[in-house]
Structure formats: structure tokens, C-alpha cells
Enzyme design. Structure first.
Site, PDB file in Angstrom:
ATOM      1  N   LEU A 178      -0.187  -5.370  37.003  1.00  0.00           N
ATOM      2  CA  LEU A 178       0.211  -4.538  35.869  1.00  0.00           C
ATOM      3  C   LEU A 178       0.621  -3.149  36.326  1.00  0.00           C
ATOM      4  O   LEU A 178      -0.098  -2.512  37.111  1.00  0.00           O
ATOM      5  CB  LEU A 178      -0.955  -4.422  34.888  1.00  0.00           C
ATOM      6  CG  LEU A 178      -0.864  -3.299  33.839  1.00  0.00           C
ATOM      7  CD1 LEU A 178       0.274  -3.567  32.858  1.00  0.00           C
ATOM      8  CD2 LEU A 178      -2.185  -3.126  33.098  1.00  0.00           C
ATOM      9  N   SER A 179       1.736  -2.634  35.814  1.00  0.00           N
ATOM     10  CA  SER A 179       2.166  -1.247  35.996  1.00  0.00           C
ATOM     11  C   SER A 179       2.258  -0.890  37.476  1.00  0.00           C
ATOM     12  O   SER A 179       3.096  -1.442  38.182  1.00  0.00           O
ATOM     13  CB  SER A 179       1.235  -0.307  35.230  1.00  0.00           C
ATOM     14  OG  SER A 179       1.783   0.989  35.155  1.00  0.00           O
ATOM     15  N   ALA A 180       1.397   0.008  37.983  1.00  0.00           N
ATOM     16  CA  ALA A 180       1.415   0.284  39.414  1.00  0.00           C
ATOM     17  C   ALA A 180       1.137  -0.993  40.197  1.00  0.00           C
ATOM     18  O   ALA A 180       1.700  -1.219  41.275  1.00  0.00           O
ATOM     19  CB  ALA A 180       0.384   1.351  39.760  1.00  0.00           C
TER      20      ALA A 180
END
Length: 436
Positions: free
Chosen positions: A184-186
Site C-alpha cells: 500500500l502507498s509507500a
């Protein structure tokens, strides 16, 4: 944390982060503060949130999973990461592996407890390896997806994650031909890193609210990748992947992309650029071969098929959600996850569909109904600034152009408003008077 740069602790006496509404900051010091905040921690905060968890039910009411197994000696660890493992009680021989990469401010245990991956690991018999970064690497526990020393083959965090996969093979007898990665995300951006730097290791990956490989190389460029995003040609994106492992000729990993339609933190344009990157790597065009809607919220899926008819790249556009992992708490066959902490959004169980994309569900679930060749029409009315920010248009020389059709929309300003129609995915036409 707006007062720290990546990989360094906060200075003594630094004021706490703000908890007010986030968003694009466009002037001077405010923009620089936002750059640092988004890359070092607020990349998972989104509007109206801060690094601390929001008020919610007591800890006893939040669904918890069994504690993960900590692995302290998994080999070379140049990236200074922690390794945790979830193993089903009845693990078959030659079990597949899914590497899971959490988002900023999160931990391996938080990702395990809320993402729903362990549910399907237990159901279908695969190992989940949770890589975890620390504040020693990044003040807000973000994987350093924008640091060249952590994103290149044989270096830093990427090399540590690769070593975890190798350890799983020797310690648990896992199948080296069925290794997958998601985050997720980073962690999603780091998923892109692993697929590019180690394409021979991973059969497939799933990038959730993430960023194409090769987009950011420092804090400032990373901020631009997140919002408004980088518009490059498919060939340029694909070359970045090929340059990560020169001489590798395939087969390349299959890639699933998940992104919320209303993500203000890592803007939806990144889903389009990821699609461009991986379809080009696979030698495919950017128009989908098959479209459908899946899940209880009619997530729009576009699939890009190999010559043999298999789905090589897919894009899942989740309606109505902002920045986070889509989950669907419950005990149904297509449900999973929990919303007891930030950035796990009650919507659709993405882990169920990711497990299917990885081919780890035993092939027992029916295929979703397939729509006609053109994707369901979506209309968007906004000012030109917002169209560019959301990835529906690009800007050149002060003017705005619809992505796909190239139609000019006028000046790059908030004072010009148009309606754009999207069909197929990623192709926008001016539709001020024709959208339903």
C-alpha cells in the site's frame, strides 16, 4: 512529519504535526513543508488525518490476528528491515509466498491485522512474508521508494526484501516459482521497485495506491510523483523498468493495479501511468481487451491480455474511496479485513481479488461477468486544475489537454470548467453537453 527529511529522526523539540485538512500546497514554504510531509509520512495521511490513529473503538473491539512470527536472522540485511511471517497451521509442501509491504506509519502487525491477506493464506495455503521498515530508516516508517540507494538491485531495502524471499525458500520449502508481492502507498511504490529490480523473483505483483517505478529519485521529485503525478510515454516508463535489470528479457511479472477514484494523496493519474508502464513492458497496447465490474461496489476493472488470452496487466478503479487499502469486513467468501486503523477503507476486499490474480485461490471462484468491449462510461465535471491533478488531463505551455483525445480544454486555471467523458479507461473526451 513536516519537520524531518527521510532517514533522519525528528530534531529535539520539533513541534508536532498538524492535524488539519491536507491537500496540495502551492506556494513557497508551505509547498516545501508539504513535500517533506507527504514523502516522509503524510503520504498515508490524506485529507483530514494525522499520523496518529483516529478515535475509534477500544482495542478489545478491533479484530486482531495471531501474532506474527519474527525472523531475526534471514541473511544479509543492507536495508535494515524487519522480517515477519504468517504461516497457516496446515502449510502444504512447496507453498507459494506473498510478500506484503505496509504503508507509512504502519507496521507489519497492523498490515496483517487489517489487510485480510492472512485470511486467504489460511484458506488457500500460502505464506505471507511481512517486510517492515523502521524509524531508523525513515522517520515515519515509510519504505524509501524514492531513494536510489534503496531501490536498485542488490542495494538497501530492495536487497533486504529479496533476501527474505530467499530465506523463505530455504527455511519453509516455499515454491520459488510462485512468489508474489503487494503493498500500500509507500509499500505500493516499493512493490513497483521489487517487480522492476527483481523481475525473475516475482511471478506477479499488486500495487495499491502506488507509483510507477523510476518516478521519484529524491524528496521533491517524489512529491511531484504523488501529486499531480508524472505524465511520461509508455515507452519511457517501460525503459525505466528494463534499466533496473539490464539484459533481462522475461518473462516479466504480471501486475494488478488498485486505486481509489478519489485519492487526493497519490492521485489516480498514477494508476494510468502504472498501466502504461507495465503494458509497454509486456509489449501490449494501452486500450483494454476486457472490462468488467467486480465486488459489492462495482469496482471497474480493465484487463490487458497476452496472446494466449491470460490477464497480464489489470487496473481496478475503486469508486468513492480516497487513499488506502480497500477492505470489506465480514465472514463472506469475498470479504476480508478490518477498519480498526487508518487507511483500511470499507469498500471491496482487494486481498480476495489480488489472491485470485496471483492464482493462489485454487481456481474455484467464478469469473466476473464480462461487459461489452468498451468500459462503462464515466463522466467528470471539474475545473481544469482539478482535471490535471486527477490525471484526466495534462498541461503544456499554460494550456490543458484531455488525456487520450488530446482535445484542448483552455487555460490551466481553476476558472475554466469542463465535463470529460472517460471511455475506455484512461481516454477522455470533451463532453460538456453530451454526458448523461
Amino acid at each position: 512529519m513536516p519537520y524531518v527529511m527521510p532517514s533522519h529522526p525528528a530534531p529535539p523539540g520539533a513541534p508536532p504535526p498538524r492535524t488539519g485538512r491536507g491537500g496540495l500546497r502551492s506556494r513557497g514554504a508551505r509547498r516545501l513543508a508539504a513535500v517533506v510531509a507527504l514523502v516522509t509520512g503524510a503520504a498515508l495521511a490524506g485529507p483530514g488525518t494525522a499520523a496518529a490513529a483516529p478515535a475509534g473503538p477500544p482495542a478489545a473491539e478491533v479484530r486482531t490476528a495471531a501474532a506474527l512470527e519474527r525472523v531475526t536472522a534471514f541473511g544479509a540485511n543492507p536495508g535494515n528491515l524487519n522480517m515477519y511471517v504468517h504461516r497457516p497451521p496446515a502449510l502444504p509442501a512447496n507453498a507459494p509466498v506473498v510478500v506484503a509491504l505496509h504503508g507509512c506509519t504502519q507496521s507489519a502487525q497492523v498490515y496483517s491485522d487489517n489487510s485480510g491477506l492472512d485470511t486467504f493464506a489460511d484458506r488457500h495455503g500460502f505464506i505471507v512474508v511481512y517486510a517492515e521498515t523502521t524509524t531508523a530508516n525513515n522517520a515515519n516508517k515509510c519504505f524509501n521508494w524514492f531513494q536510489p540507494g534503496d531501490t536498485r538491485r542488490g542495494q538497501g531495502e530492495a536487497a533486504s526484501i529479496r533476501q527474505m524471499v530467499a530465506h523463505a525458500a530455504t527455511a519453509y520449502g516455499s515454491d520459488v516459482g510462485r512468489v508474489h508481492v503487494t503493498g500500500l502507498s509507500a509499500g505500493g511504490a516499493m512493490t513497483s521497485v521489487m517487480l522492476a529490480a527483481y523481475p525473475e523473483v516475482f511471478a506477479a505483483g499488486a500495487v495499491v495506491a502506488g507509483i510507477p517505478y523510476g518516478c521519484g529519485v529524491d524528496v521533491v521529485s517524489a512529491f511531484g510523483c504523488m501529486s499531480p503525478g508524472k505524465d511520461r510515454t509508455p515507452a519511457a516508463w517501460a525503459q525505466a523498468v528494463r534499466d533496473a535489470h539490464p539484459g533481462f528479457t522475461g518473462p516479466w511479472p504480471r501486475v494488478a493495479i488498485w486505486h481509489g477514484d478519489n485519492d487526493p494523496t497519490v492521485v489516480p493519474r498514477n494508476a494510468d501511468e502504472l498501466r502504461d508502464q507495465w503494458t509497454a513492458v509486456h509489449g501490449l497496447g494501452q486500450s483494454p481487451d476486457r472490462t468488467s465490474t467486480v465486488g459489492p461496489n462495482s469496482t471497474r476493472r480493465s484487463e490487458y491480455l497476452s496472446a494466449g488470452g491470460g490477464s497480464v496487466v489489470e487496473v481496478n478503479r475503486v469508486p468513492g474511496i480516497a487513499h488506502g487499502t480497500p477492505v470489506d469486513p465480514g465472514s463472506g467468501g469475498e470479504q476480508c479485513g478490518a477498519t480498526g486503523t487508518q487507511h483500511f477503507i470499507d469498500s471491496i476486499c482487494s486481498s480476495y481479488w489480488i489472491t485470485r490474480f496471483f492464482g493462489l485461490d485454487g481456481g474455484t471462484a467464478p469469473e466476473p461477468p464480462v461487459d461489452p468491449p468498451t468500459e462503462p462510461t464515466a463522466c467528470w465535471t471539474a475545473d481544469n486544475y482539478e482535471h490535471v491533478r486527477a490525471g484526466r488531463a495534462t498541461t503544456t505551455g499554460g494550456y490543458v489537454y484531455a488525456k487520450g483525445s488530446g482535445q484542448q480544454l483552455g487555460l490551466y486555471t481553476t476558472f475554466v470548467t469542463h465535463t470529460l467523458k472517460e471511455s475506455p479507461a484512461g481516454h477522455y473526451v470533451l463532453a460538456d453537453d453530451t454526458c448523461p
